[in-house]
Design a protein around this motif. Structure first.
Motif, PDB file in Angstrom:
ATOM      1  N   TRP A   1     -81.133 -17.392  -8.948  1.00  0.00           N
ATOM      2  CA  TRP A   1     -79.787 -16.810  -9.005  1.00  0.00           C
ATOM      3  C   TRP A   1     -78.880 -17.627  -9.928  1.00  0.00           C
ATOM      4  N   HIS A   2     -78.962 -18.940  -9.835  1.00  0.00           N
ATOM      5  CA  HIS A   2     -78.116 -19.835 -10.629  1.00  0.00           C
ATOM      6  C   HIS A   2     -78.357 -19.649 -12.132  1.00  0.00           C
TER       7      HIS A   2
ATOM      8  N   ASN B   1     -71.403 -32.033 -13.950  1.00  0.00           N
ATOM      9  CA  ASN B   1     -70.560 -30.995 -13.339  1.00  0.00           C
ATOM     10  C   ASN B   1     -69.146 -31.489 -13.061  1.00  0.00           C
TER      11      ASN B   1
ATOM     12  N   GLY C   1     -70.127 -15.904  -4.497  1.00  0.00           N
ATOM     13  CA  GLY C   1     -70.547 -17.013  -5.353  1.00  0.00           C
ATOM     14  C   GLY C   1     -70.404 -18.342  -4.630  1.00  0.00           C
TER      15      GLY C   1
ATOM     16  N   PHE D   1     -82.209 -19.868  -4.932  1.00  0.00           N
ATOM     17  CA  PHE D   1     -80.936 -20.258  -5.559  1.00  0.00           C
ATOM     18  C   PHE D   1     -81.114 -20.574  -7.034  1.00  0.00           C
ATOM     19  N   ILE D   2     -82.201 -21.271  -7.376  1.00  0.00           N
ATOM     20  CA  ILE D   2     -82.436 -21.619  -8.781  1.00  0.00           C
ATOM     21  C   ILE D   2     -82.499 -20.363  -9.636  1.00  0.00           C
TER      22      ILE D   2
ATOM     23  N   ASP E   1     -77.028 -16.337 -13.234  1.00  0.00           N
ATOM     24  CA  ASP E   1     -75.568 -16.316 -13.189  1.00  0.00           C
ATOM     25  C   ASP E   1     -74.936 -17.095 -14.344  1.00  0.00           C
TER      26      ASP E   1
ATOM     27  N   TYR F   1     -73.591 -20.753  -3.217  1.00  0.00           N
ATOM     28  CA  TYR F   1     -73.632 -22.121  -3.744  1.00  0.00           C
ATOM     29  C   TYR F   1     -73.515 -23.151  -2.623  1.00  0.00           C
TER      30      TYR F   1
ATOM     31  N   THR G   1     -67.421 -17.581 -11.426  1.00  0.00           N
ATOM     32  CA  THR G   1     -68.386 -17.570 -10.323  1.00  0.00           C
ATOM     33  C   THR G   1     -67.741 -17.976  -9.006  1.00  0.00           C
TER      34      THR G   1
ATOM     35  N   HIS H   1     -73.736 -12.371 -13.640  1.00  0.00           N
ATOM     36  CA  HIS H   1     -72.427 -13.034 -13.645  1.00  0.00           C
ATOM     37  C   HIS H   1     -71.286 -12.040 -13.453  1.00  0.00           C
TER      38      HIS H   1
END
Length: 223
Positions: free
Chosen positions: A125-126, A34, A158, A122-123, A129, A162, A152, A136
């Motif tokens: 949604w991630h 990242n 977003g 979250f996983i 997205d 996160y 995002t 998205h």
């Protein structure tokens, strides 16, 4: 034998520990990847493409990536199922709550269950997205992860989703690393201080590393 091990409390804790370590290794690698976003769109998009070509020509396009995905899915499911079943056993063994809570229990310990639920949501949604683009904002562009990430984190929700999830990751890693070490027999009186220091360092490193990306977009460093 496998069923006997799985049915035991020790077996479930071992599954939790091993699957947790697998996910922790992935988180470290994912965080490092990242951070490539700070080197520009070309570097980040090239890295995303490279992930799909790892192992070629021996491996077909995306085969290595799919193997990693399958391993992660198995680890997540094994971790979640064993955590749920251990929690149910704990409740059955102690149907009524203690009158006094343990004073030494850390905040991370007390929030492990809720943190796990937050991370599971979250996983989903991630993936919707930044992998499928289903939820998205700004128009999902296939093959352009840099632009998608900027989209995002250009939205307030977003960033909120996160940031909350990454704080939960930090708490989860801090307690989970320590628990895994104890379960796998690594912990001892002589190693306890080093293990706690490592757990705190890993939690801080991962939280700061992951949060650097949305902060970079919000501050205009990444645009």
């Amino acid at each position: 034998m496998a069923r006997t091990v799985w049915d035991s409390t020790v077996g479930k804790k071992t599954v939790m520990a091993v699957s947790g370590i697998v996910m922790l290794l992935y988180l470290v690698a994912h965080m490092i990847g990242n951070l490539k976003i700070f080197f520009g769109a070309g570097e980040f998009n090239h890295y995303a493409h490279w992930l799909r070509t790892v192992g070629e020509p021996f491996m077909h396009y995306e085969w290595t990536l799919w193997i990693i995905r399958v391993v992660l899915v198995v680890a997540v499911i094994a971790h979640a199922v064993s955590a749920y079943q251990l929690s149910r056993r704990d409740i059955k063994a102690r149907p009524s709550k203690y009158v006094h809570k343990k004073a030494r229990a850390s905040y991370a310990t007390r929030t492990m269950r809720w943190g796990g639920i937050i991370l599971a949501l979250f996983i989903v949604w991630h993936l919707l997205d930044l992998t499928t683009g289903t939820v998205h904002s700004g128009g999902f562009e296939t093959g352009k992860p840099y632009q998608n990430v900027v989209d995002t984190f250009s939205t307030w929700y977003g960033n909120v989703i996160y940031i909350v999830a990454m704080l939960a990751v930090g708490l989860h890693v801090r307690h989970g690393f320590w628990s895994a070490a104890q379960t796998l027999g690594v912990g001892s009186r002589t190693r306890d201080h080093a293990l706690k220091t490592t757990a705190n360092a890993l939690a801080l490193l991962l939280t700061a590393g992951f949060l650097a990306v949305p902060v970079g977009v919000m501050t205009g460093v990444v645009s």
